[in-house]
Design a protein around this motif. Structure first.
Motif: not given
Length: 284
Positions: A192-195, A203-213, A248-256
């Motif tokens: 998987d690729v996780f977003e 700042d990777v310390s401010t990363a939250g939960a997975v929003v898309n995979n 292909p992604l219809s919305s830029s950088y949005d894995l969903s």
């Protein structure tokens, strides 16, 4: 169909892939007729291969920096980041001698990938030791020898919480979006690729939960990921299919927003264990 923001020109696409070797790695160059387009109608052509003499025997990741004036290699055997300058931006054949090195084994002993922020003042290492992202501050931009440890992001904990299983423990590739507000991590255990969203850019310390995979179809040993210039296409490479998978992604950088994927072989390649994919700033 993918729609690109910039005009498609008759230019080259060059992909550089790693070959896992005992003493050296190998850079494999490919060209195609259109920027950022990899498909069966315009397949890439194998241009050649170049040995990469480094202090690292198991290369696993690479990235450009300083507007293509530098290239960096990372490996999982000695856990070195190796820095070169390029006399022609994005042209690996114009590299000079090893310019600098930095060993990350104080924080990570199974390093897999390396990235920088947009101005070269932060460096990020993805590794399998803790399956996390380690962030370093660089007092001299783009100079790895000036790196000092700052933070980590426990990606495995968030991935396994999202999956509900203990199989997010072979993290191999990562990428940011264009402004550092999102982080993407590939896992070859789950393929998987996780977003992730970052509340403070880069700042990777401010990363939250997975929003898309994104479940990778067509490759069951994912190694690395890369986006095109506007985030409307994600490229995935792995060591099972030995090809490039395009999403292909219809919305830029949005894995969903992913559409129908396609996979494309790399003709003439002597490599059967590719480790990384790297595309220059304009797809040439």
């Amino acid at each position: 169909m993918i729609t690109y923001k910039r005009e498609i020109k008759s230019i080259l696409v060059i992909l550089s892939l790693f070959l896992m070797c005992q003493l050296n790695s190998q850079s494999l160059n490919y060209s195609g007729p259109n920027s950022f387009i990899i498909n069966n109608n315009t397949p890439p052509t194998h241009l050649g291969a170049s040995l990469i003499p480094t202090t690292e025997r198991a290369p696993s990741g690479m990235t450009f920096g300083d507007n293509g004036n530098k290239i960096y290699f990372l490996g999982s055997a000695s856990d070195f980041v190796v820095q070169y300058s390029l006399s022609i931006p994005y042209d690996y054949s114009t590299r000079g001698p090893i310019e600098d090195t930095f060993r990350v084994n104080g924080e990570e002993t199974q390093a897999q990938d390396v990235e920088f922020n947009d101005d070269g003042t932060r460096m990020y290492i993805l590794g399998n030791q803790g399956d996390d992202v380690t962030e370093y501050s660089l007092s001299s931009a783009w100079n790895v020898s000036s790196a000092t440890f700052t933070d980590t992001f426990d990606a495995r904990a968030e991935i396994e919480s999202f999956l509900g299983a203990t199989n997010g423990d072979l993290l191999t590739g990562m990428s940011f979006n264009d402004d550092g507000s999102k982080l993407y991590i590939a896992d070859r255990r789950s393929d998987d690729v996780f977003e992730f969203d970052l509340s403070t850019n880069y700042d990777v310390s401010t990363a939250g939960a997975v929003v898309n995979n994104l479940v990778i179809v067509g490759e069951n040993n994912v190694r690395d990921i890369s986006f095109n210039d506007d985030g409307t296409a994600l490229y995935v490479i792995g060591s099972s299919g030995d090809d490039v998978n395009t999403f292909p992604l219809s919305s830029s950088y949005d894995l969903s927003s992913v559409g129908t994927s396609s996979n494309h072989s790399l003709p003439g390649s002597p490599d059967n264990v590719p480790q990384a994919i790297l595309i220059d700033n304009n797809g040439t």
